[in-house]
Every structure is written in C-alpha cells, then in structure tokens.
Design a protein around this motif. Structure first.
Motif, PDB file in Angstrom:
ATOM      1  N   GLY A  17      -6.394   9.402  -5.911  1.00  0.00           N
ATOM      2  CA  GLY A  17      -5.327  10.271  -5.412  1.00  0.00           C
ATOM      3  C   GLY A  17      -4.109  10.280  -6.322  1.00  0.00           C
ATOM      4  N   LEU A  18      -3.736   9.086  -6.823  1.00  0.00           N
ATOM      5  CA  LEU A  18      -2.604   9.034  -7.749  1.00  0.00           C
ATOM      6  C   LEU A  18      -2.911   9.787  -9.037  1.00  0.00           C
ATOM      7  CD1 LEU A  18      -1.380   5.330  -7.371  1.00  0.00           C
ATOM      8  CD2 LEU A  18      -0.207   7.405  -6.630  1.00  0.00           C
ATOM      9  N   GLY A  44      -7.023   5.454  -3.479  1.00  0.00           N
ATOM     10  CA  GLY A  44      -5.660   5.321  -3.978  1.00  0.00           C
ATOM     11  C   GLY A  44      -5.529   5.686  -5.444  1.00  0.00           C
ATOM     12  N   THR A  68      -2.696  17.356  -2.762  1.00  0.00           N
ATOM     13  CA  THR A  68      -2.833  15.910  -2.979  1.00  0.00           C
ATOM     14  C   THR A  68      -1.794  15.126  -2.186  1.00  0.00           C
ATOM     15  OG1 THR A  68      -1.426  16.074  -4.953  1.00  0.00           O
ATOM     16  CG2 THR A  68      -3.810  16.245  -5.268  1.00  0.00           C
ATOM     17  N   GLN A  69      -0.601  15.656  -2.077  1.00  0.00           N
ATOM     18  CA  GLN A  69       0.417  14.987  -1.259  1.00  0.00           C
ATOM     19  C   GLN A  69       0.038  15.008   0.222  1.00  0.00           C
ATOM     20  OE1 GLN A  69       2.810  13.325  -2.982  1.00  0.00           O
ATOM     21  NE2 GLN A  69       1.620  14.178  -4.680  1.00  0.00           N
ATOM     22  N   ASN A 103       9.060  10.944   0.897  1.00  0.00           N
ATOM     23  CA  ASN A 103       9.367   9.516   0.955  1.00  0.00           C
ATOM     24  C   ASN A 103      10.327   9.183   2.091  1.00  0.00           C
ATOM     25  OD1 ASN A 103       8.216   7.859  -1.501  1.00  0.00           O
ATOM     26  ND2 ASN A 103       8.743   9.864  -2.309  1.00  0.00           N
ATOM     27  N   PHE A 139      -2.243  12.180   1.032  1.00  0.00           N
ATOM     28  CA  PHE A 139      -1.558  10.898   1.194  1.00  0.00           C
ATOM     29  C   PHE A 139      -0.881  10.782   2.560  1.00  0.00           C
ATOM     30  CE2 PHE A 139      -1.567  10.775  -3.553  1.00  0.00           C
ATOM     31  CZ  PHE A 139      -2.176   9.536  -3.696  1.00  0.00           C
ATOM     32  N   SER A 157      -2.658  13.438  -8.278  1.00  0.00           N
ATOM     33  CA  SER A 157      -1.266  13.812  -8.035  1.00  0.00           C
ATOM     34  C   SER A 157      -0.494  13.935  -9.346  1.00  0.00           C
ATOM     35  CB  SER A 157      -0.611  12.778  -7.124  1.00  0.00           C
ATOM     36  OG  SER A 157       0.749  13.093  -6.913  1.00  0.00           O
TER      37      SER A 157
END
Length: 340
Positions: free
Chosen positions: A162-163, A159, A194-195, A324, A198, A166
C-alpha cells in the motif's frame, strides 16, 4: 350411598329402587355443592368486567404513552440543540483563540489579492473532491468485502504494498504537467483510492455517529487553521517546515513503537500512543498552517510566471493533513466511548 345400600339388599329390590337411584345424584348435587366452593358463571360478568377495566385503564395508558413520547421528543430536540450550540461555540472559540495567538500580525498589503484567493479556492475545491473520492471508495470497499479480504492477508504485504502504491501514484501525479488532464487526474484518483484502502479498515469498525463527529471536528480544526494561514502576514509560517518534519518523524517512530517494544512495557506503550495521537494532531495542524501559506506563496510565484498553477498537486498535501487529523480524531473518540 343409596346405590351401595341397594346392592347389599339384593337384586330384587334393585328394580324397585332403580328410579330413586337414578334421581339420587340430582338430589345429592346440592349437598355436594354446599360443601364445595360455588363456581360463578362468567358468561355475563366477565365481559362487563373486562369492558369496565378497559374503560378505566385505557385512557391512562394512552395518556401516559403519549406523554412519554412527547417528553422523549422534547428531550431529543433539546439535546440536539444543545449539541449544535456547543459545537458552534467550540468552533467559534477555536477560530478566535487561534487567530489571537497565531495571527497578531495580519497582512499589510491591503488583503488577499484576487489571484491568490482564486488559487486557494481552487485548491480547497480539489481537496474536497479528493476527500469525497476517498470516502466513497472506502464505503464501496467495505460493502464489497474487499476490506475484510485485506485484513486476512499478510499485514506486511498489505502495508508495504500500500505504501509503495501510495508513493508511486503521488509521485506520478506530481510529475505530470497540469496541461495533461487525463493522466494527471487518473493518477490522482488512483492515489485517492490507495488512501481509501488505508482508511477503510478503521471505518469498517467505527460507529457512523463517531465518524460524523470526527469529520466535523477535523473540518473545524482545519478550517480555523486555514483561516489563520490565509489572513496572516505573507510567508510568516513558512519557516516551520523543518521543525514539522522533525515532529512528523517522531510521530512516525512512536507509531511503530508497538512493533519493537514488548507488551509488558505498558507505560511506555501508553506514552508512545499519546505521542502518536495528540502529537500527531499538533504536527499535522501545523502542517495545515504551513501548507496554506505555501499555497499562497506558490500562487504569487505562478502570477509572476515562475511556476505553473497546479491545484491538484497543492491539494495532495491538504488531503494528507485531513486524513491524519481525521484518523486521530476518530481514534480518540472511540477510546473515549470504550471507557464509558
């Protein structure tokens, strides 16, 4: 019986009665057959019986099978047509309702100028390319097993890492001038990758039908809101940026609530989940409206020479809005399917 009697009378008479002893089973056979149930020969009758039964049953079976197939195909076609009509009615009703509620004051400058339309179309084109890169990359991650290796590693490392990747790729993409095509598009592709990392764990366990439905619902929602933002009065919804940031912070906190709230607080967790799902849909739907109006505003500024035209930077916001909304749509559909 005759054989036992011959043995009692002695061996002398055995030789004389031997022919009768040999023939006696043949004579006794009808007597035994009289008491035993007769067996019928099936050599001639079985084939005839099978043939007649086949002739009687085969047309019925063939007819019923063909009727069932045709009826099932008719039902499937009717169901698909009903689904298409329902989806079209929902999309059209959504567009009309949102237009009536949020677009009562249309543009008073004679419509959208050509440079604004071109800039908006270029931004939507880059948004579609970015979503396509995310989808293809996520599919390759699932097929190669990279997603499952991510899932077995430490979630905090995945997490946070990855953030970090991103944000780094997004900031790098936005900081590069639009004239430098190669580094800008390279970092933009890395941001999309990267997105995809997720989104891929969710897509790995979701049915393809629900993924397609969630994608269609997201396109319908964003399309209707974008239509309202494009045809509304200039800079009408640019003021909602601050409230949307506050709502996004609330949604993010509700998404992190399971890490803090104990599992025994079932009602609190259910409430935070609803805030994260349905509140997130409302917030990022508002961000779509805000981003479309901001793109048009930047197009007017670029026409005056104040800023540079950069459709790649503008598309990043719409990609985040799409992801989202899509994730929440897919989770809502999966929850509804699990309840059935």
């Amino acid at each position: 019986m005759s054989f036992t009697m011959t043995l009692r009378q002695g061996p002398a008479r055995l030789a004389a009665r031997l022919p009768q002893v040999v023939k006696s089973p043949l004579r006794a056979a009808p007597v035994r057959a009289f008491h035993q149930p007769a067996t019928k020969s099936n050599f001639f009758t079985s084939r005839a019986t099978i043939a007649s039964s086949t002739l009687r049953l085969a047309p019925k079976n063939v007819f019923s099978r063909a009727y069932n197939q045709s009826s099932s195909q008719t039902v499937d076609q009717g169901t698909n047509m009903r689904k298409l009509l329902t989806a079209g009615a929902i999309f059209g009703g959504t567009v009309v309702a949102i237009n009536l509620v949020f677009n009562r004051e249309t543009r008073d400058d004679g419509g959208m100028p050509a440079f604004e339309r071109e800039y908006l179309n270029s931004t939507f084109l880059h948004t579609g390319l970015g979503i396509g890169i995310i989808g293809i990359t996520a599919r390759q991650m699932i097929r190669s097993g990279f997603v499952y290796r991510l899932m077995v590693t430490n979630p905090w490392v995945v997490g946070i890492g990855g953030l970090a990747l991103s944000f780094a790729t997004m900031i790098g993409t936005r900081s590069i001038e639009p004239e430098n095509y190669l580094p800008k598009y390279a970092l933009w592709t890395a941001f999309n990758a990267t997105q995809a990392a997720f989104v891929a764990p969710l897509l790995a366990f979701a049915p393809p039908a629900l993924i397609a439905r969630a994608g269609l619902y997201t396109i319908a929602m964003m399309g209707s809101i974008s239509f309202v933002g494009a045809t509304a009065k200039q800079e009408k919804y640019l003021y909602i940026g601050g409230p949307l940031l506050a709502g996004a912070a609330l949604v993010a906190v509700s998404g992190l609530a399971p890490l803090v709230i104990p599992a025994t607080a079932v009602r609190t967790l259910a409430m935070t989940e609803k805030v994260w799902l349905y509140g997130g849909l409302a917030v990022f739907g508002g961000f779509t409206l805000y981003d479309v109006q901001k793109i048009l505003h930047h197009g007017r500024l670029a026409e005056r020479g104040i800023i540079k035209r950069d459709a790649v930077n503008e598309s990043i916001h719409l990609e985040l809005d799409f992801l989202n909304i899509f994730i929440r749509m897919l989770q809502i559909l999966m929850m509804q399917q699990s309840r059935r």
